[in-house]
Motif scaffolding. Structure first.
Motif, short mmCIF file in Angstrom:
data_model
loop_
_atom_site.label_atom_id
_atom_site.label_comp_id
_atom_site.label_asym_id
_atom_site.label_seq_id
_atom_site.Cartn_x
_atom_site.Cartn_y
_atom_site.Cartn_z
N ARG A 78 -43.46 62.49 32.49
CA ARG A 78 -43.46 62.14 33.92
C ARG A 78 -44.85 61.74 34.40
O ARG A 78 -45.00 61.00 35.39
CB ARG A 78 -42.93 63.32 34.74
N SER A 79 -45.87 62.25 33.71
CA SER A 79 -47.25 61.91 34.07
C SER A 79 -47.69 60.59 33.46
O SER A 79 -48.82 60.16 33.67
CB SER A 79 -48.19 63.03 33.63
N GLY A 80 -46.82 59.98 32.65
CA GLY A 80 -47.13 58.67 32.10
C GLY A 80 -47.54 58.66 30.64
O GLY A 80 -47.92 57.60 30.12
N ILE A 81 -47.47 59.80 29.97
CA ILE A 81 -47.82 59.86 28.55
C ILE A 81 -46.69 59.28 27.72
O ILE A 81 -45.54 59.72 27.82
CB ILE A 81 -48.09 61.32 28.11
N SER A 82 -46.98 58.28 26.89
CA SER A 82 -45.95 57.63 26.09
C SER A 82 -46.07 57.94 24.59
O SER A 82 -45.22 57.55 23.81
CB SER A 82 -46.00 56.11 26.29
N ALA A 83 -47.11 58.63 24.18
CA ALA A 83 -47.34 58.95 22.77
C ALA A 83 -46.24 59.86 22.23
O ALA A 83 -45.56 60.55 23.00
CB ALA A 83 -48.70 59.63 22.60
N PRO A 84 -46.04 59.88 20.91
CA PRO A 84 -45.05 60.79 20.32
C PRO A 84 -45.35 62.25 20.67
O PRO A 84 -46.49 62.69 20.58
CB PRO A 84 -45.20 60.54 18.82
N ILE A 85 -44.29 62.97 21.07
CA ILE A 85 -44.42 64.38 21.42
C ILE A 85 -43.42 65.18 20.61
O ILE A 85 -42.24 64.81 20.53
CB ILE A 85 -44.15 64.62 22.92
N LEU A 86 -43.89 66.27 20.02
CA LEU A 86 -43.01 67.19 19.29
C LEU A 86 -42.92 68.50 20.03
O LEU A 86 -43.94 69.12 20.37
CB LEU A 86 -43.55 67.45 17.88
N VAL A 87 -41.68 68.95 20.30
CA VAL A 87 -41.44 70.29 20.84
C VAL A 87 -41.34 71.24 19.65
O VAL A 87 -40.42 71.12 18.83
CB VAL A 87 -40.16 70.35 21.69
N MET A 88 -42.27 72.18 19.55
CA MET A 88 -42.34 73.04 18.36
C MET A 88 -41.48 74.29 18.47
O MET A 88 -41.29 75.01 17.49
CB MET A 88 -43.80 73.40 18.07
N GLY A 89 -40.98 74.57 19.67
CA GLY A 89 -40.02 75.66 19.83
C GLY A 89 -38.60 75.12 19.73
O GLY A 89 -38.38 73.90 19.74
N LEU A 90 -37.64 76.01 19.62
CA LEU A 90 -36.24 75.59 19.52
C LEU A 90 -35.68 75.37 20.92
O LEU A 90 -35.75 76.26 21.77
CB LEU A 90 -35.42 76.66 18.79
N ILE A 91 -35.12 74.18 21.16
CA ILE A 91 -34.51 73.92 22.45
C ILE A 91 -33.03 74.30 22.40
O ILE A 91 -32.45 74.45 21.33
CB ILE A 91 -34.67 72.45 22.88
N ARG A 92 -32.40 74.46 23.56
CA ARG A 92 -30.96 74.75 23.61
C ARG A 92 -30.18 73.52 23.18
O ARG A 92 -30.57 72.39 23.52
CB ARG A 92 -30.56 75.16 25.02
N PRO A 93 -29.11 73.70 22.42
CA PRO A 93 -28.32 72.54 21.97
C PRO A 93 -27.90 71.63 23.11
O PRO A 93 -27.94 70.40 22.99
CB PRO A 93 -27.11 73.18 21.30
N ARG A 94 -27.51 72.20 24.26
CA ARG A 94 -27.04 71.37 25.36
C ARG A 94 -28.14 70.53 25.99
O ARG A 94 -27.86 69.58 26.73
CB ARG A 94 -26.37 72.24 26.43
N ASP A 95 -29.40 70.86 25.69
CA ASP A 95 -30.51 70.09 26.27
C ASP A 95 -30.93 68.92 25.39
O ASP A 95 -31.91 68.23 25.70
CB ASP A 95 -31.71 71.01 26.51
N ILE A 96 -30.18 68.67 24.33
CA ILE A 96 -30.55 67.59 23.41
C ILE A 96 -30.47 66.24 24.10
O ILE A 96 -31.24 65.31 23.79
CB ILE A 96 -29.68 67.62 22.14
#
Length: 390
Positions: A78-96
């Motif tokens: 939302r701040s304008g960052i377009s670079a690849p981002i990895l979420v290192m924690g486990l997200i909820r399946p429904r948030d995929i």
């Protein structure tokens, strides 16, 4: 520094982006070959400010950003960052679907999670980039055995929506001088990577196991990406390995306040709650507007701060919003007090505060609360001030 319309209490932190850029460039220059650099900006950039750190780290040569939660990734997008981002924690399946919308790579390692997450996606529609987590000995998240790695590889290979773009693990003892457990983890990681790629039928693009300590100390040819957190901010991963790190690190975070009151107190007077500190003779006592509500917790009592380049002890219990210090003599109201960083040619390092609190340096900037404004320094001057209160 003109803070007149930015905040109205003279307590602030400074975040030196010049130091961040220099740390990134120097660490990156010391990496083998074409190793890529992931700047870890989770926890609001370790308390420094995620967006500003991410922006300057990318400009300095970082190719990836690492965060802990999907919320953190979306904030950067939302701040304008377009670079690849990895979420290192486990997200909820429904948030995929949210991860897909914001083009964020996710961590995966559970077959049940994969099946449940895929049910939320249109078959063959959204393509989700995954970095598969391997547990080589951290005991936190990931596939633990070659059999598990092979089984998961087959599942994700057959997925209509997910691709394995990365394999990674985390080293539990890279910040210790004894490398026996580290060596065992590398061996197990290599086995897990081999098992996964064998079953997947092709080599995975990104393989990473290097946190700051690993990146600064070891060269691992099979891995082509490092995840640098604490050292990007100019701090050694542990006091134990500080002497063996050849890389110069420049601390980016400093903490300051200003004296609001100075008085001469007679001998035998109590200072602060509980009167736990008693003046032994006539003493000059100053009040400083910072306290445990700012993350400057009560255990900092008996520590030092810097005033005019000299150390001054904290006396009495630290209050919610204020604390007292003992001076050698009178000083002007408005004199700067430095709790972390440089003052008058003297330096009080983050590691000293961490040792005082019997913790690690990672924790200190993370616990300085958002009500302490962050003055962002770029090219030697204040570029912006972030104040979550005002």
């Amino acid at each position: 520094m003109d803070k007149t319309e930015s905040f109205f209490r003279d307590t602030w932190a400074e975040v030196n982006l010049d130091a961040i850029r220099e740390n990134v460039m120097n660490i990156k220059a010391g990496l083998p070959g074409k190793t890529a650099f992931m700047a870890v900006v989770k926890a609001n950039g370790y308390g420094h400010g995620a967006f500003d750190i991410a922006t300057d780290a990318l400009q300095a040569g970082a190719e990836f950003l690492g965060v802990s939660m999907l919320d953190e990734a979306i904030s950067l997008r939302r701040s304008g960052i377009s670079a690849p981002i990895l979420v290192m924690g486990l997200i909820r399946p429904r948030d995929i679907t949210v991860a897909a919308k914001w083009d964020v790579a996710v961590t995966a390692f559970q077959e049940e999670w994969l099946a449940e997450a895929e049910a939320y996606l249109e078959k063959g529609g959204s393509r989700i980039s995954c970095h598969v987590k391997l547990d080589s000995g951290m005991g936190r998240l990931g596939l633990r055995t070659p059999a598990e790695a092979k089984s998961f590889a087959k599942k994700i290979k057959g997925s209509a929506n997910f691709t394995a773009d990365g394999l990674y693990t985390h080293m539990a003892t890279a910040d210790e001088l004894d490398t026996a457990y580290f060596d065992e983890q590398v061996k197990r990681a290599d086995e897990l990577v081999g098992a996964f790629e064998e079953a997947y039928g092709s080599e995975v693009g990104w393989k990473h196991c290097s946190n700051s300590a690993t990146a600064l100390r070891f060269s691992l040819e099979k891995y082509n990406l490092v995840r640098v957190g604490i050292s990007m901010y100019g701090l050694a991963p542990s006091p134990e390995i500080k002497p063996v790190i050849n890389q110069e690190l420049k601390e980016a975070f400093s903490l300051h306040s200003k004296i609001t009151h100075v008085k001469k107190v007679a001998a035998g007077e109590g200072i602060s709650y509980g009167a736990t500190y008693q003046t032994e003779e006539e003493e000059w006592i100053a009040t400083v507007p910072i306290g445990y509500a700012d993350g400057w917790i009560r255990k900092n009592q008996h520590g030092d701060v810097l005033v005019n380049g000299k150390r001054a002890p904290i006396v009495g219990r630290i209050c919610m919003d204020q604390m007292m210090i003992r001076l050698e003599g009178p000083v002007d109201i408005g004199t700067t007090v430095t709790l972390i960083g440089e003052n008058g040619g003297a330096f009080l390092p983050m590691d000293e505060v961490a040792a005082r609190l019997e913790t690690i340096n990672y924790e200190i900037p993370c616990t300085i609360t958002p009500r302490v404004p962050r003055c962002i320094i770029r090219d030697g001057k204040v570029a912006v001030v972030h104040n979550s209160v005002f």
